[in-house]
Design an enzyme around this catalytic site. Structure first.
Site, PDB file in Angstrom:
ATOM      1  N   GLU A   1       0.887  -1.173   0.000  1.00 44.94           N
ATOM      2  CA  GLU A   1       0.000   0.000   0.000  1.00 44.94           C
ATOM      3  C   GLU A   1       0.916   1.211   0.000  1.00 44.94           C
ATOM      4  O   GLU A   1       1.596   1.478   1.001  1.00 44.94           O
ATOM      5  CB  GLU A   1      -0.885   0.017   1.249  1.00 44.94           C
ATOM      6  CG  GLU A   1      -1.859  -1.146   1.360  1.00 44.94           C
ATOM      7  CD  GLU A   1      -3.042  -1.039   0.411  1.00 44.94           C
ATOM      8  OE1 GLU A   1      -3.155  -0.030  -0.317  1.00 44.94           O
ATOM      9  OE2 GLU A   1      -3.828  -1.991   0.380  1.00 44.94           O
TER      10      GLU A   1
ATOM     11  N   GLU B   1       4.317  13.175  -4.462  1.00 42.58           N
ATOM     12  CA  GLU B   1       3.506  13.129  -3.251  1.00 42.58           C
ATOM     13  C   GLU B   1       4.170  14.004  -2.187  1.00 42.58           C
ATOM     14  O   GLU B   1       5.344  13.809  -1.862  1.00 42.58           O
ATOM     15  CB  GLU B   1       3.414  11.691  -2.740  1.00 42.58           C
ATOM     16  CG  GLU B   1       2.553  11.577  -1.486  1.00 42.58           C
ATOM     17  CD  GLU B   1       2.549  10.181  -0.891  1.00 42.58           C
ATOM     18  OE1 GLU B   1       3.649   9.618  -0.698  1.00 42.58           O
ATOM     19  OE2 GLU B   1       1.466   9.658  -0.600  1.00 42.58           O
TER      20      GLU B   1
HETATM   21  P1  NAD Z   1       8.338   4.921   4.648  1.00 41.56           P
HETATM   22  O1  NAD Z   1       8.239   4.220   3.352  1.00 41.56           O
HETATM   23  O2  NAD Z   1       9.484   5.807   4.900  1.00 41.56           O
HETATM   24  O3  NAD Z   1       8.358   3.843   5.854  1.00 41.56           O
HETATM   25  C1  NAD Z   1       7.319   2.867   5.976  1.00 41.56           C
HETATM   26  C2  NAD Z   1       7.835   1.744   6.866  1.00 41.56           C
HETATM   27  O4  NAD Z   1       8.871   1.051   6.172  1.00 41.56           O
HETATM   28  C3  NAD Z   1       8.453   2.209   8.187  1.00 41.56           C
HETATM   29  O5  NAD Z   1       8.114   1.310   9.210  1.00 41.56           O
HETATM   30  C4  NAD Z   1       9.944   2.149   7.891  1.00 41.56           C
HETATM   31  O6  NAD Z   1      10.737   2.015   9.041  1.00 41.56           O
HETATM   32  C5  NAD Z   1      10.007   0.905   7.023  1.00 41.56           C
HETATM   33  N1  NAD Z   1      11.193   0.780   6.173  1.00 41.56           N
HETATM   34  C6  NAD Z   1      12.008   1.760   5.724  1.00 41.56           C
HETATM   35  N2  NAD Z   1      13.021   1.229   4.987  1.00 41.56           N
HETATM   36  C7  NAD Z   1      12.819  -0.114   4.964  1.00 41.56           C
HETATM   37  C8  NAD Z   1      13.514  -1.206   4.361  1.00 41.56           C
HETATM   38  N3  NAD Z   1      14.597  -1.036   3.625  1.00 41.56           N
HETATM   39  N4  NAD Z   1      13.015  -2.460   4.539  1.00 41.56           N
HETATM   40  C9  NAD Z   1      11.890  -2.667   5.261  1.00 41.56           C
HETATM   41  N5  NAD Z   1      11.209  -1.664   5.872  1.00 41.56           N
HETATM   42  C10 NAD Z   1      11.661  -0.405   5.720  1.00 41.56           C
HETATM   43  O7  NAD Z   1       6.941   5.660   4.813  1.00 41.56           O
HETATM   44  P2  NAD Z   1       6.500   6.690   5.950  1.00 41.56           P
HETATM   45  O8  NAD Z   1       7.241   7.955   5.723  1.00 41.56           O
HETATM   46  O9  NAD Z   1       6.555   6.024   7.274  1.00 41.56           O
HETATM   47  O10 NAD Z   1       4.945   6.897   5.592  1.00 41.56           O
HETATM   48  C11 NAD Z   1       4.501   7.756   4.614  1.00 41.56           C
HETATM   49  C12 NAD Z   1       4.245   7.040   3.304  1.00 41.56           C
HETATM   50  O11 NAD Z   1       3.299   5.983   3.496  1.00 41.56           O
HETATM   51  C13 NAD Z   1       3.619   7.920   2.253  1.00 41.56           C
HETATM   52  O12 NAD Z   1       4.253   7.751   1.000  1.00 41.56           O
HETATM   53  C14 NAD Z   1       2.174   7.445   2.169  1.00 41.56           C
HETATM   54  O13 NAD Z   1       1.536   7.659   0.943  1.00 41.56           O
HETATM   55  C15 NAD Z   1       2.316   6.004   2.472  1.00 41.56           C
HETATM   56  N6  NAD Z   1       1.041   5.470   2.964  1.00 41.56           N
HETATM   57  C16 NAD Z   1       0.299   4.661   2.136  1.00 41.56           C
HETATM   58  C17 NAD Z   1      -0.941   4.184   2.561  1.00 41.56           C
HETATM   59  C18 NAD Z   1      -1.788   3.284   1.678  1.00 41.56           C
HETATM   60  O14 NAD Z   1      -2.678   2.621   2.204  1.00 41.56           O
HETATM   61  N7  NAD Z   1      -1.561   3.243   0.374  1.00 41.56           N
HETATM   62  C19 NAD Z   1      -1.410   4.518   3.821  1.00 41.56           C
HETATM   63  C20 NAD Z   1      -0.634   5.349   4.634  1.00 41.56           C
HETATM   64  C21 NAD Z   1       0.601   5.807   4.196  1.00 41.56           C
END
Ligand code: NAD
Length: 500
Positions: free
Chosen positions: A261, A393
């Protein structure tokens, strides 16, 4: 975890631990990192910083539970436990919401609303657990009986972002548990507190230890170790498109199942026959609620040129009166951004909007005198097509306005993005509402509304907004493998050198 008081002036820091095998415990190394309260910009907690050994312990625990007490339960028994968990979450919703507000700065009333909604996902999937049926498949031959069974996929890695930690976890956890899987959760390093508390409630509900484990820490270390662990059978990820792609690459190494997602750049399309007052309210809800920090934010406004001035004026007027402040105060309408990284990103976008030639109709700067990570609700107009505010975004309260002349142009512009998470159509013409909704390349489209979700309704993205769907009946299937069983009925010896 006992969160005795959430007062912002509290001096001693809360200790957030890992949760493994039904117990809270510090990281094996003893390492911790500070977690900021985005409202004050000061640390409020110290979080256990897990390492690979901790991740392994959590996955092993989940694996033992899968092949032990959890795997031994019937689907009906699992369903009953999910219903019990739903009750416990309901009883503790306010505390869970307070923890989320403390961690990500979103309005307490928004997080409380989400926390009160969580039980409906657990009761929906609790009810569904024993209604997943295989089928007997009729063949064009009489010598075989063939039927299918659904089996839990195995140990699931659930990785969540900071914006709605428990809601987005619940979309994974409820169907995964109903399906018979066990789970290791890696919450965002910014917002682990509510997830650890939820894991405690899981144990309190009578769900065996090891079924839900939590490892806290950073993505490149803890997240990477979890997603590449050989005992992980499925990764359920919510986060940015960039990290989602990295997770998918890791998953490809072991052909680990994934649902993703990811991000969005959703369009709200307003036609001239729309109820302009209602559309303005929907546009505000789509971009300024949660300070724009939602994946489904309606960050692009596509408005017919004949009503553009009227609509933009209404949105700008309302944007200027949005009440910023303490997210725990009921009258506050917009809290701070969730963390320093997000704050810096939004400030960069303000700068780039000017560089790209946009007109700032309102906002475009940090909010004065509030401390924390506050920015003003922002509306940008006169954007060139390739402006970064239109293509990237932002994940903040920044609305980019474009005008259109015809329905086909509106559809083309709305679909002119690599994302495809959500969108809306504002019109009084019922035929047009359905027609345009059908043509938008997006996983969720609202007609004369915005930003509603429910356990029964699939959610997910087209294109780079994701892979697979969460919620709805089908979501349980993404935590199960289908097995076809062939039973020979004739008792005759077959030619070993032919198929069939
Ligand atoms: P992010 O991608 O930076 O982090 C998401 C998660 O992934 C965190 O727990 C992070 O620690 C982990 N992560 C980071 N690097 C990783 C790796 N190499 N391997 C495994 N895990 C790793 O996102 P964020 O800044 O926490 O959240 C914002 C983003 O989430 C936005 O882009 C937003 O659109 C998206 N989002 C999507 C939905 C949906 O349902 N489509 C819902 C909410 C948020």
């Amino acid at each position: 975890m006992t969160i005795s008081t959430l007062h912002p002036d509290r001096v001693e820091l809360e200790q957030i631990d890992l949760y493994i095998d039904g117990q809270a415990r510090p990281a094996g190394s003893g390492a911790r990192y500070p977690s900021d309260d985005p409202y004050t910009g000061r640390p409020w907690a110290e979080v256990a910083d897990a390492n690979e050994d901790d991740v392994d312990a959590a996955v092993q625990s989940a694996h033992r539970a899968l092949n032990g007490p959890w795997g031994d339960l019937t689907a009906t028994a699992r369903g009953k436990l999910l219903l019990r968990l739903a009750e416990l979450i309901e009883d503790n919703a306010q505390e869970l919401a307070q923890l989320e507000t403390r961690d990500n700065g979103k309005l307490l009333r928004e997080m409380a609303g989400q926390a009160r909604a969580l039980p409906s996902w657990f009761s929906y999937y609790g009810g569904l657990a024993d209604k997943v049926q295989g089928s007997v498949i009729p063949l064009d031959r009489k010598d075989f009986l063939v039927y299918t069974e659904s089996h839990p996929i195995g140990v699931v890695a659930a990785i969540t972002p900071w914006n709605s930690p428990l809601l987005l976890l619940t979309w994974k956890l409820a169907p995964a548990l109903a399906a018979g899987c066990t789970v290791v959760v890696k919450p965002s390093d910014y917002t682990p507190a509510s997830t650890v508390r939820l894991a405690e409630l899981v144990t309190e509900a009578g769900i065996p230890e090891g079924v839900v484990n939590v490892v806290t820490g950073f993505g490149p270390t803890v997240g990477k170790a979890l997603t590449s662990h050989p005992l992980i059978s499925k990764i359920a990820f919510t986060g940015s498109t960039e990290v989602g792609k990295a997770v998918a690459r890791t998953a490809a190494e072991r052909v680990t199942r994934t649902t993703l997602e990811l991000g969005g750049k959703s369009a709200q399309i307003v036609f001239p026959d729309a109820d302009i007052e209602a559309a303005a309210n929907g546009v505000i809800a789509g971009i300024f609620s949660a300070s724009g920090q939602t994946c489904m934010a309606g960050s692009r406004l596509l408005v017919h040129s004949s009503v553009a001035e009227e609509l933009v004026q209404k949105v700008v007027e309302r944007a200027k009166t949005v009440v910023l402040g303490d997210p725990s105060t009921p009258t506050t309408e917009m809290g701070p951004l969730a963390n320093d990284r997000q704050y810096a990103k939004v400030l960069d976008h303000f700068k780039w909007a000017v560089e790209d030639g946009a007109t700032i109709a309102c906002g475009g700067k940090p909010a004065d005198g509030l401390g924390g990570y506050f920015v003003e609700p922002t509306v940008l107009t006169n954007l060139p097509k390739d402006a970064r505010a239109l293509t990237q975004e932002i994940f903040g309260p920044v609305l980019s306005v474009m005008t259109f002349e015809s329905e086909s142009e509106a559809i083309e512009v709305a679909n002119g993005t690599e994302f495809g998470l959500a969108g809306s159509v504002w019109t009084r013409d019922i035929a047009r509402g359905h027609r345009v909704a059908g043509k938008l390349r997006a996983g969720s489209v609202w007609v004369n509304s915005y930003r509603t979700v429910a356990p029964q309704v699939p959610f997910g993205g087209f294109g780079q907004s994701g892979l697979g769907r969460e919620s709805g009946i089908e979501a349980i299937g993404s935590y199960q493998e289908t097995k076809a069983i062939w039973v020979e009925l004739s008792g005759e010896t077959r030619d070993p050198f032919t198929i069939g």
